[in-house]
Design a protein around this motif. Sequence first.
Motif: not given
Length: 383
Positions: A1-8, A42-43, A45-48, A81-84
């Motif tokens: 299943x495709x992961x939902x990329x855009x959460x908030x 983004x996920x 643990x991932x934030x832009x 977490x990963x910060x971009x």
Amino acid sequence: MKRILFIGLCILTSFKSLACDFSNVIFEHDFATARLGQCKQISDTRFELTIFPELTAKNKPPINNSPWYAFKVTAKSETNIKIVMKVVGGEHRYPPKVSQDGKHWQLQKYRLRNKKMSFQLNVSDKPTWISAQEILTNEQYFQWGRNLAEQENIIQTVLGHSTQKKPIYKIETQGEGKNWLVVLGRQHPPEVTGALAIFPFTETLLSNSDLALEFRKQFNVLVIPNLNPDGVQLGHWRHNANGIDLNRSWKTFDQIESKQVDDYLTALVGQKQKMRMAVDFHSTKQDIFYTMPSDYGMAQPYLVETWLNSLDKEYPDFNVIQKPGNNPGKGVFKQYFTDKFKAHAITYEMGDNTDRRFIDKLAVSAANTLMTTLISSDPVTGK
Ligand SMILES: [Zn+2]
């Protein structure tokens, strides 16, 4: 299943919204100097994050590339977490620094790819500060000046107020003579390495060494370490609260910050005091000293050259770069000071990434060699 990329998504447009609050991780900018534009999850643990500059006043040139950011991160449960980070209106200039207390900083490992800076970070319920450079607040300047003013004959007083009515402090010492050395700092808020140099430079001038005591018999010292307290507080890339570059306002004097300095220096000269030299602290990509050309008509044409050559001699492995320049139309402090008082002025620029211990050491040597040069100079013969 495709992961939902855009959460908030969270857009911070003013200081009224002080946090990007996602389910576990919170980004805050509720402290002095903070700056954070837009946050996107983004996920898990991932934030832009996107950084924007302050608004520039109408009909002014685009803002200097100096993307300041400062924020803190907490997580309800400990996580990695990963910060971009992206920049709008510029490109990344400052490698991230991380702190657990907002005072002690470490360089964070990061990657820069396609103009995006990214890094991994362990976060917990204790805040982690992330900033473009070490954070130096208005309050820290005030406390530093207050400590200096505990010495005899050194005072810290309010020179005037900024556009947003914040106090602009001056630190002064006046002996029997009429000669003044003027030291200026933080016209440009993110230029922290210049600020890191102004502290040891001033402390050396105001120390109790034999040289400093002799110097202060002959020379008065005026230090205005933080001319742009609004820009510092607001985490600006460059400007004051009116969206104006203060180091382009020394011709029009339409900004209260520079006007008050001009008024004060003009009043001193009106009391038969003499401006002899000014040093204005900034940061750029490299360590460099912008000077006025020796044939510009200053009373002692080679004074700065003599000073900086003697500084250069103390550091065989370091090149003290002197770059003379003359830009009468730009409204730069250095030019103003020389044009108005026929005295030398330099822009003392430290590199963004220069080793912090070296900044300190060089500033001490720069102050000592300057004092020696000024004491042994003769304003009558010009030597
Ligand atoms: Zn600057």
